[in-house]
Design a protein around this motif. Sequence first.
Motif, PDB file in Angstrom:
ATOM      1  N   LYS A 317      34.742 -24.095   9.376  1.00  0.00           N
ATOM      2  CA  LYS A 317      34.607 -22.636   9.440  1.00  0.00           C
ATOM      3  C   LYS A 317      33.775 -22.131   8.261  1.00  0.00           C
ATOM      4  CE  LYS A 317      39.038 -21.640  11.755  1.00  0.00           C
ATOM      5  NZ  LYS A 317      40.367 -20.998  11.584  1.00  0.00           N
ATOM      6  N   THR A 318      34.050 -22.665   7.068  1.00  0.00           N
ATOM      7  CA  THR A 318      33.321 -22.257   5.868  1.00  0.00           C
ATOM      8  C   THR A 318      31.844 -22.609   5.977  1.00  0.00           C
ATOM      9  OG1 THR A 318      35.294 -22.558   4.502  1.00  0.00           O
ATOM     10  CG2 THR A 318      33.177 -22.565   3.357  1.00  0.00           C
ATOM     11  N   TRP A 319      31.550 -23.795   6.470  1.00  0.00           N
ATOM     12  CA  TRP A 319      30.165 -24.260   6.511  1.00  0.00           C
ATOM     13  C   TRP A 319      29.289 -23.446   7.459  1.00  0.00           C
ATOM     14  CZ3 TRP A 319      32.174 -29.933   7.256  1.00  0.00           C
ATOM     15  CH2 TRP A 319      32.731 -30.382   6.047  1.00  0.00           C
ATOM     16  N   ALA A 320      29.882 -22.799   8.430  1.00  0.00           N
ATOM     17  CA  ALA A 320      29.091 -22.063   9.419  1.00  0.00           C
ATOM     18  C   ALA A 320      28.194 -21.020   8.767  1.00  0.00           C
ATOM     19  CB  ALA A 320      30.016 -21.411  10.444  1.00  0.00           C
ATOM     20  N   SER A 321      28.618 -20.452   7.633  1.00  0.00           N
ATOM     21  CA  SER A 321      27.818 -19.418   6.974  1.00  0.00           C
ATOM     22  C   SER A 321      26.680 -19.999   6.138  1.00  0.00           C
ATOM     23  CB  SER A 321      28.712 -18.558   6.073  1.00  0.00           C
ATOM     24  OG  SER A 321      29.266 -19.348   5.034  1.00  0.00           O
ATOM     25  N   MET A 322      26.696 -21.313   5.919  1.00  0.00           N
ATOM     26  CA  MET A 322      25.674 -21.950   5.072  1.00  0.00           C
ATOM     27  C   MET A 322      24.586 -22.651   5.876  1.00  0.00           C
ATOM     28  SD  MET A 322      28.226 -24.076   2.636  1.00  0.00           S
ATOM     29  CE  MET A 322      29.757 -23.399   2.040  1.00  0.00           C
ATOM     30  N   LEU A 323      24.880 -23.007   7.109  1.00  0.00           N
ATOM     31  CA  LEU A 323      24.006 -23.878   7.881  1.00  0.00           C
ATOM     32  C   LEU A 323      22.920 -23.108   8.622  1.00  0.00           C
ATOM     33  CD1 LEU A 323      26.759 -26.203   9.387  1.00  0.00           C
ATOM     34  CD2 LEU A 323      25.014 -26.907   7.728  1.00  0.00           C
ATOM     35  N   LYS A 324      21.741 -23.695   8.664  1.00  0.00           N
ATOM     36  CA  LYS A 324      20.675 -23.160   9.509  1.00  0.00           C
ATOM     37  C   LYS A 324      21.021 -23.426  10.974  1.00  0.00           C
ATOM     38  CE  LYS A 324      16.947 -24.065   6.187  1.00  0.00           C
ATOM     39  NZ  LYS A 324      15.712 -24.853   5.932  1.00  0.00           N
ATOM     40  N   PRO A 325      20.547 -22.594  11.895  1.00  0.00           N
ATOM     41  CA  PRO A 325      20.723 -22.920  13.321  1.00  0.00           C
ATOM     42  C   PRO A 325      20.091 -24.276  13.632  1.00  0.00           C
ATOM     43  CG  PRO A 325      19.969 -20.661  13.037  1.00  0.00           C
ATOM     44  CD  PRO A 325      19.881 -21.299  11.681  1.00  0.00           C
ATOM     45  N   GLY A 326      20.834 -25.135  14.314  1.00  0.00           N
ATOM     46  CA  GLY A 326      20.334 -26.474  14.629  1.00  0.00           C
ATOM     47  C   GLY A 326      20.611 -27.507  13.557  1.00  0.00           C
ATOM     48  N   ALA A 327      21.266 -27.099  12.467  1.00  0.00           N
ATOM     49  CA  ALA A 327      21.565 -28.034  11.378  1.00  0.00           C
ATOM     50  C   ALA A 327      22.556 -29.100  11.828  1.00  0.00           C
ATOM     51  CB  ALA A 327      22.120 -27.278  10.175  1.00  0.00           C
ATOM     52  N   LEU A 328      22.552 -30.221  11.124  1.00  0.00           N
ATOM     53  CA  LEU A 328      23.423 -31.356  11.435  1.00  0.00           C
ATOM     54  C   LEU A 328      24.575 -31.445  10.449  1.00  0.00           C
ATOM     55  CD1 LEU A 328      22.714 -33.345  13.791  1.00  0.00           C
ATOM     56  CD2 LEU A 328      20.692 -32.208  12.890  1.00  0.00           C
ATOM     57  N   VAL A 329      25.714 -31.877  10.949  1.00  0.00           N
ATOM     58  CA  VAL A 329      26.837 -32.263  10.092  1.00  0.00           C
ATOM     59  C   VAL A 329      27.189 -33.708  10.434  1.00  0.00           C
ATOM     60  CG1 VAL A 329      29.232 -31.854   9.445  1.00  0.00           C
ATOM     61  CG2 VAL A 329      27.748 -29.905   9.983  1.00  0.00           C
ATOM     62  N   VAL A 330      26.983 -34.601   9.492  1.00  0.00           N
ATOM     63  CA  VAL A 330      27.372 -36.007   9.656  1.00  0.00           C
ATOM     64  C   VAL A 330      28.581 -36.214   8.752  1.00  0.00           C
ATOM     65  CG1 VAL A 330      26.662 -38.410   9.493  1.00  0.00           C
ATOM     66  CG2 VAL A 330      24.969 -36.651  10.072  1.00  0.00           C
ATOM     67  N   ILE A 331      29.696 -36.523   9.358  1.00  0.00           N
ATOM     68  CA  ILE A 331      30.957 -36.472   8.637  1.00  0.00           C
ATOM     69  C   ILE A 331      31.866 -37.630   9.034  1.00  0.00           C
ATOM     70  CG2 ILE A 331      31.993 -34.959  10.404  1.00  0.00           C
ATOM     71  CD1 ILE A 331      33.478 -33.515   8.100  1.00  0.00           C
ATOM     72  N   ILE A 332      32.751 -37.999   8.137  1.00  0.00           N
ATOM     73  CA  ILE A 332      33.732 -39.050   8.393  1.00  0.00           C
ATOM     74  C   ILE A 332      35.086 -38.420   8.684  1.00  0.00           C
ATOM     75  CG2 ILE A 332      35.054 -40.906   7.304  1.00  0.00           C
ATOM     76  CD1 ILE A 332      32.454 -41.739   5.907  1.00  0.00           C
ATOM     77  N   PHE A 333      35.675 -38.834   9.799  1.00  0.00           N
ATOM     78  CA  PHE A 333      37.058 -38.491  10.137  1.00  0.00           C
ATOM     79  C   PHE A 333      37.900 -39.754   9.915  1.00  0.00           C
ATOM     80  CE2 PHE A 333      36.618 -34.877  13.535  1.00  0.00           C
ATOM     81  CZ  PHE A 333      35.909 -34.113  12.629  1.00  0.00           C
ATOM     82  N   PRO A 334      39.048 -39.656   9.260  1.00  0.00           N
ATOM     83  CA  PRO A 334      39.907 -40.832   9.088  1.00  0.00           C
ATOM     84  C   PRO A 334      40.738 -41.111  10.339  1.00  0.00           C
ATOM     85  CG  PRO A 334      40.934 -38.949   8.069  1.00  0.00           C
ATOM     86  CD  PRO A 334      39.606 -38.457   8.585  1.00  0.00           C
ATOM     87  N   PHE A 335      41.115 -42.362  10.513  1.00  0.00           N
ATOM     88  CA  PHE A 335      42.126 -42.696  11.519  1.00  0.00           C
ATOM     89  C   PHE A 335      42.955 -43.873  11.038  1.00  0.00           C
ATOM     90  CE2 PHE A 335      38.611 -45.422  12.803  1.00  0.00           C
ATOM     91  CZ  PHE A 335      39.179 -46.541  13.402  1.00  0.00           C
ATOM     92  N   VAL A 336      44.202 -43.893  11.486  1.00  0.00           N
ATOM     93  CA  VAL A 336      45.137 -44.957  11.107  1.00  0.00           C
ATOM     94  C   VAL A 336      45.780 -45.490  12.386  1.00  0.00           C
ATOM     95  CG1 VAL A 336      47.263 -45.536   9.872  1.00  0.00           C
ATOM     96  CG2 VAL A 336      45.622 -43.948   8.844  1.00  0.00           C
TER      97      VAL A 336
END
Length: 384
Positions: A317-336
């Motif tokens: 939600k926070t990042w939405a105000s910083m990103l250009k339209p079409g910007a990428l988010v490459v992120i790690i989600f944990p799993f166990v």
Amino acid sequence: MNKYLFLLGNTPKLSILELETLLQKKTKLWRKNVAAVELEDDEQAKQLMELLGGTFKVCRIINNLPSNPKDLTSLNKAYEKIADKVSSLSEKPTFALSGLGQMSDYFSAQELKKVLRKKKISCRYRKAGQWGASASILTHEKDTLDLIVIEDEDQIYLTKTVAIQEVDEWVNRDRNKPYSSGKKGMLPPKLARIMVNLALGNMKKKVEQPVLYDPFSGTGTILIEALLRGCQVVGSDIDHDAVAGSLENLYWLEHQYQRQFKYQIFQADVAQADERKWETKVDSIVTEPFLGRPNPKKTNLKNIFKGLKRMYLGSFKTWASMLKPGALVVIIFPFVQTSNFEYNLLDLIDKLTEYGYTLEVSPQEYYRKWADVKRHILIFRYQE
């Protein structure tokens, strides 16, 4: 055009995704750890190798071999062809010869040396595993011909290594940075490079120096790999020591490479990062957030992942105000994974569409077998 074989690391699916993203075309998978690509020349292969984090060796096909090594006559012909090729490449060759997979049962450097000696060709050989000579040998003995026999369907090929990972550089960036932490900065540099490449390769509009932001910068591993890929970077972390340590590591990087980079790092909780005055919006976010405790108790997993979901959702939600339209988010989600259940954050994918994020490719797994907390790598595109 020549055909090249990319020998992939321990997570071949992720490595292929990285390779295809940079090439902007599909590759042919010969086997689980080998991808075939047509390139102009060896120079293009070397340039690609300098960029990639998930490929450890690139080989060019230099000859077809008789396709039935189980037959002695056919095998002898294969050795003759290899010997002729080796002698044409060097008058006094130093070589390594190995066979990948089942081919290791039939092809060895010792046998090739016997054939070359019969032809009165002075030669030396180096020991090699099924993936060919080690990076150490090929780095310090650059004249060594590293030959690998690889089978695809009904054809057998002789290949020659033309590019390898600069192992010393990777080790240097991994282990010799002045600031490190047992709690932060556990992301391997090669994985950080893969993630940066996935962001850069998926940009719809190419930018000369894209702005890449890591809001959980830790020791600066992602920032370092992004700078080496030509980005200007912004990093933040809630921990004051991590911010100071990251800056120290980036100063070290400039000294190591005798270059000046564009970067800024500041202290902030991810929820307050949007309160900072941003000079320009961000082209991509590449990050590994807090993944939870490294050795969680099974009885605590439900509450741990409940808390992680809140943190991740708030971050997006926070990042939405910083990103250009079409910007990428490459992120790690944990799993166990437990004996009868898997705890993960993948149900966030649908929730994030409400905030403008769409998943670009299916989640990619990355983990070591003994790890309790494992990683999913996800790529999202943001549209307002």
